[in-house]
Enzyme design. Sequence first.
Site, PDB file in Angstrom:
ATOM      1  N   GLU A  44      -7.428 -20.361 -17.210  1.00  0.00           N
ATOM      2  CA  GLU A  44      -7.852 -21.168 -16.086  1.00  0.00           C
ATOM      3  C   GLU A  44      -8.913 -22.140 -16.591  1.00  0.00           C
ATOM      4  O   GLU A  44     -10.005 -21.714 -17.004  1.00  0.00           O
ATOM      5  CB  GLU A  44      -8.442 -20.223 -15.038  1.00  0.00           C
ATOM      6  CG  GLU A  44      -8.377 -20.754 -13.669  1.00  0.00           C
ATOM      7  CD  GLU A  44      -9.231 -19.929 -12.722  1.00  0.00           C
ATOM      8  OE1 GLU A  44      -9.018 -20.045 -11.526  1.00  0.00           O
ATOM      9  OE2 GLU A  44     -10.136 -19.201 -13.176  1.00  0.00           O
ATOM     10  N   HIS A  68      -4.186 -16.866  -5.331  1.00  0.00           N
ATOM     11  CA  HIS A  68      -5.106 -16.116  -4.471  1.00  0.00           C
ATOM     12  C   HIS A  68      -6.357 -16.906  -4.103  1.00  0.00           C
ATOM     13  O   HIS A  68      -7.195 -16.397  -3.370  1.00  0.00           O
ATOM     14  CB  HIS A  68      -5.495 -14.812  -5.178  1.00  0.00           C
ATOM     15  CG  HIS A  68      -6.277 -15.090  -6.428  1.00  0.00           C
ATOM     16  ND1 HIS A  68      -5.718 -15.684  -7.535  1.00  0.00           N
ATOM     17  CD2 HIS A  68      -7.580 -14.899  -6.731  1.00  0.00           C
ATOM     18  CE1 HIS A  68      -6.646 -15.842  -8.468  1.00  0.00           C
ATOM     19  NE2 HIS A  68      -7.784 -15.367  -8.005  1.00  0.00           N
ATOM     20  N   ASP A  69      -6.510 -18.109  -4.645  1.00  0.00           N
ATOM     21  CA  ASP A  69      -7.662 -18.950  -4.319  1.00  0.00           C
ATOM     22  C   ASP A  69      -7.280 -20.124  -3.420  1.00  0.00           C
ATOM     23  O   ASP A  69      -8.126 -20.965  -3.123  1.00  0.00           O
ATOM     24  CB  ASP A  69      -8.266 -19.563  -5.604  1.00  0.00           C
ATOM     25  CG  ASP A  69      -8.912 -18.531  -6.509  1.00  0.00           C
ATOM     26  OD1 ASP A  69      -9.344 -17.469  -6.017  1.00  0.00           O
ATOM     27  OD2 ASP A  69      -8.974 -18.790  -7.734  1.00  0.00           O
ATOM     28  N   ASN A  91      -0.166   4.461  -0.515  1.00  0.00           N
ATOM     29  CA  ASN A  91      -0.748   5.733  -0.060  1.00  0.00           C
ATOM     30  C   ASN A  91      -1.338   5.683   1.351  1.00  0.00           C
ATOM     31  O   ASN A  91      -2.005   6.630   1.784  1.00  0.00           O
ATOM     32  CB  ASN A  91      -1.799   6.242  -1.070  1.00  0.00           C
ATOM     33  CG  ASN A  91      -3.027   5.363  -1.107  1.00  0.00           C
ATOM     34  OD1 ASN A  91      -3.090   4.346  -0.399  1.00  0.00           O
ATOM     35  ND2 ASN A  91      -3.999   5.734  -1.913  1.00  0.00           N
ATOM     36  N   ASP A  94       0.847  -1.191   0.000  1.00  0.00           N
ATOM     37  CA  ASP A  94       0.000   0.000   0.000  1.00  0.00           C
ATOM     38  C   ASP A  94       0.887   1.248   0.000  1.00  0.00           C
ATOM     39  O   ASP A  94       1.523   1.551   1.015  1.00  0.00           O
ATOM     40  CB  ASP A  94      -0.894  -0.042   1.256  1.00  0.00           C
ATOM     41  CG  ASP A  94      -1.674   1.251   1.446  1.00  0.00           C
ATOM     42  OD1 ASP A  94      -1.836   1.993   0.447  1.00  0.00           O
ATOM     43  OD2 ASP A  94      -2.121   1.504   2.582  1.00  0.00           O
ATOM     44  N   ASP A 146      -9.845 -15.772 -16.926  1.00  0.00           N
ATOM     45  CA  ASP A 146     -10.471 -16.290 -15.713  1.00  0.00           C
ATOM     46  C   ASP A 146     -11.640 -17.219 -16.037  1.00  0.00           C
ATOM     47  O   ASP A 146     -12.508 -16.853 -16.844  1.00  0.00           O
ATOM     48  CB  ASP A 146     -10.993 -15.090 -14.895  1.00  0.00           C
ATOM     49  CG  ASP A 146     -11.600 -15.499 -13.579  1.00  0.00           C
ATOM     50  OD1 ASP A 146     -10.830 -15.887 -12.696  1.00  0.00           O
ATOM     51  OD2 ASP A 146     -12.840 -15.444 -13.446  1.00  0.00           O
ATOM     52  N   ASP A 206      -5.376  -9.991 -15.704  1.00  0.00           N
ATOM     53  CA  ASP A 206      -6.543 -10.866 -15.635  1.00  0.00           C
ATOM     54  C   ASP A 206      -7.635 -10.359 -16.561  1.00  0.00           C
ATOM     55  O   ASP A 206      -7.896  -9.155 -16.610  1.00  0.00           O
ATOM     56  CB  ASP A 206      -7.108 -10.834 -14.205  1.00  0.00           C
ATOM     57  CG  ASP A 206      -7.018 -12.178 -13.528  1.00  0.00           C
ATOM     58  OD1 ASP A 206      -7.823 -13.046 -13.890  1.00  0.00           O
ATOM     59  OD2 ASP A 206      -6.145 -12.342 -12.659  1.00  0.00           O
TER      60      ASP A 206
HETATM   61  O1  TEU Z   1     -11.603 -18.995 -10.115  1.00  0.00           O
HETATM   62  C1  TEU Z   1     -12.279 -19.977 -10.883  1.00  0.00           C
HETATM   63  C2  TEU Z   1     -12.860 -21.054 -10.123  1.00  0.00           C
HETATM   64  O2  TEU Z   1     -13.471 -21.965 -10.701  1.00  0.00           O
HETATM   65  C3  TEU Z   1     -12.943 -20.958  -8.631  1.00  0.00           C
HETATM   66  O3  TEU Z   1     -14.184 -21.461  -8.275  1.00  0.00           O
HETATM   67  C4  TEU Z   1     -11.999 -21.722  -7.845  1.00  0.00           C
HETATM   68  O4  TEU Z   1     -12.238 -23.090  -8.036  1.00  0.00           O
HETATM   69  C5  TEU Z   1     -12.254 -21.346  -6.423  1.00  0.00           C
HETATM   70  O5  TEU Z   1     -11.814 -20.017  -6.230  1.00  0.00           O
HETATM   71  C6  TEU Z   1     -11.606 -22.230  -5.456  1.00  0.00           C
HETATM   72  O6  TEU Z   1     -12.132 -21.958  -4.205  1.00  0.00           O
HETATM   73  C7  TEU Z   1     -11.493 -17.714 -10.672  1.00  0.00           C
HETATM   74  C8  TEU Z   1     -10.720 -16.770  -9.777  1.00  0.00           C
HETATM   75  O7  TEU Z   1      -9.402 -17.224  -9.638  1.00  0.00           O
HETATM   76  C9  TEU Z   1     -11.441 -16.622  -8.475  1.00  0.00           C
HETATM   77  O8  TEU Z   1     -10.737 -15.782  -7.589  1.00  0.00           O
HETATM   78  C10 TEU Z   1     -12.793 -16.042  -8.771  1.00  0.00           C
HETATM   79  O9  TEU Z   1     -13.552 -16.040  -7.603  1.00  0.00           O
HETATM   80  C11 TEU Z   1     -13.545 -16.859  -9.829  1.00  0.00           C
HETATM   81  O10 TEU Z   1     -12.749 -17.155 -10.962  1.00  0.00           O
HETATM   82  C12 TEU Z   1     -14.715 -16.064 -10.344  1.00  0.00           C
HETATM   83  O11 TEU Z   1     -14.262 -14.999 -11.129  1.00  0.00           O
END
Ligand code: TEU
Length: 561
Positions: free
Chosen positions: A257, A330-331, A24, A22, A200, A99
């Site tokens: 993805e 991030h997931d 700012n 961050d 995505d 993305d």
């Molecule tokens: O994720 C695609 C996806 O199928 C997700 O359901 C993934 O399996 C899940 O996050 C696991 O818990 C992408 C992005 O990476 C995710 O951050 C988004 O929430 C999703 O698309 C919707 O745009």
Amino acid sequence: MRQPKWWQDAVVYQVYPRSFYDANGDGVGDLRGITEKLDYIASLGVDVVWSCPFFVSPWADGGYDIADYRAVDPAFGTMEDFEALVAGVHARGMKFVMDFVGNHTSDEHPWFQAALADKNSPYHDYYTFRPGKDGREPSNWASIFGGSAWEYVPALDEYYLHLFAKKQPDLNWENPQVVEEVLSILEFWADKGVDGYRLDAINYLYKEPGYPDVEPLPGSPYGFATAHYANKPRVHEHFRTLRSRVMGPRGLSTVAEVAYLDDETARGYADPARGELDMLYLFDVLNVDQQGFDKFSPLPLDLPRFKQALAHWQQVLHGHGWLALFLGNHDQPRAVSRFGDEGRYRARSAKMLANAMYFLQGTPYLYQGEELGMTNPHYTSLSQFKDVEALDALRAGLARGESEQHWLELLNARSRDCGRAPFSWNDGPAAGFTAGTPWMDPCADAAQINAAAEENDPDSVLNFYRTLIRVRKGRPSVLWGRTDFLVPEDPDLFVYTRTAEEEALLSVNNFSGEERHFPLPQGFAGGELLLSNCGAPQLDEEGVLTLRPWEGFVLLRKQQP
Ligand code: TEU
């Protein structure tokens, strides 16, 4: 040697902008924050920076719910900040990947607002609206985040389809106007210097008309309908359109993805001869420590299954496509907490995990903080979790009578928030992430595990990653070699060879906190030690290796001419 494309001999660094740095002081990571840290990113030796979404968004799903595709969200900065970021990336000889969220928009996007306001608006057909059936949803499809995939709109007396959250209505790609809109957005950012796109959830674009009912999940009226919306044949057509109209002419790379793939579809997407996509990001490879597709029903890691899944795609795509390699994003929870030992052997096991993945065929994706061996945040209160998926699952769990303590443990181990805690820069307040109040609490161990501390330690995970990224670069065996897993059934050992004409390498990894023995494969005695997290391998006179807990190393052998 065959010449690689720029994205083949590359390591990609993935930034989740809200949690990176961050600049700012408002508590939220921003684009200027990334720009300020570009020297750090470049010092890793990576070639590409991928940023997760930073567009105008009500933030119902971490920015994957976009309300304006052509504008930077003020929380992240301005368009000038974006231009400075891309210029800074390019000035350091790196590429910038962005993305693109094409399966759905935010429900606050003006298209959806227009669709809601008037059934006869052309925007109504940008989405999928259907009448109910017998006073219920048009079908029993489950949303990926839980509950129904249909949401009722009383004013229209219709339901709309949302495979993800209800604030993420799915776009209707059967409408050619939608495809034109998408192409024009992709061109807009390409004009601003973007070098590639991460697409995505892009294999969900086509939905089976009729939305047939599916087998319900236990205890639920709804069921997984992936058979009716994942990888349908028309998706290929859309990929070819994107390639021929935008990606091809502008030389942009694509990483997509894609889940629930069969071999033929995977090759269809990725075979260079067909030219639809460049890299496949197969995240269901990571469903190896849970029951089915339910991430909140964890199981211990099934290493043979994990190796089998990786070996399978290494083989199927060898010469027919290119794989993205990753253990976190991030997931996902933090790799070291999930697959390694976040206690005594944290640093060693974090290095071993990288050693295991980065010599497979494909392009490694390094998720921010992984290079420090960052762990899950270990929150102490349920109120510290932010993600829509976590909160929905929590609500459903509590409604079933499960305890708060149970869910605290579950979310600390499995939620997407685990990977979204602020990057630990130093041992100062808020882990050096912000001068203000961070939007998400830092990791409990940030005072010990942070970039500043690791910078000064030659033996740190951070410095291991730097060496690793340097030694894998330009290697024929890494780039083009055939992959063969040894001892595929072994529950602790993760061992493979990569064999090319010029050289062969052996990657040996002990996924356990115990000593393990393993006979050194023929031909690797006297091989060059490319990388190791424990120093020289221990080899006895019979040629048997004694592997220390979480040991990992790579040996290289020149081939006889
Ligand atoms: O994720 C695609 C996806 O199928 C997700 O359901 C993934 O399996 C899940 O996050 C696991 O818990 C992408 C992005 O990476 C995710 O951050 C988004 O929430 C999703 O698309 C919707 O745009």
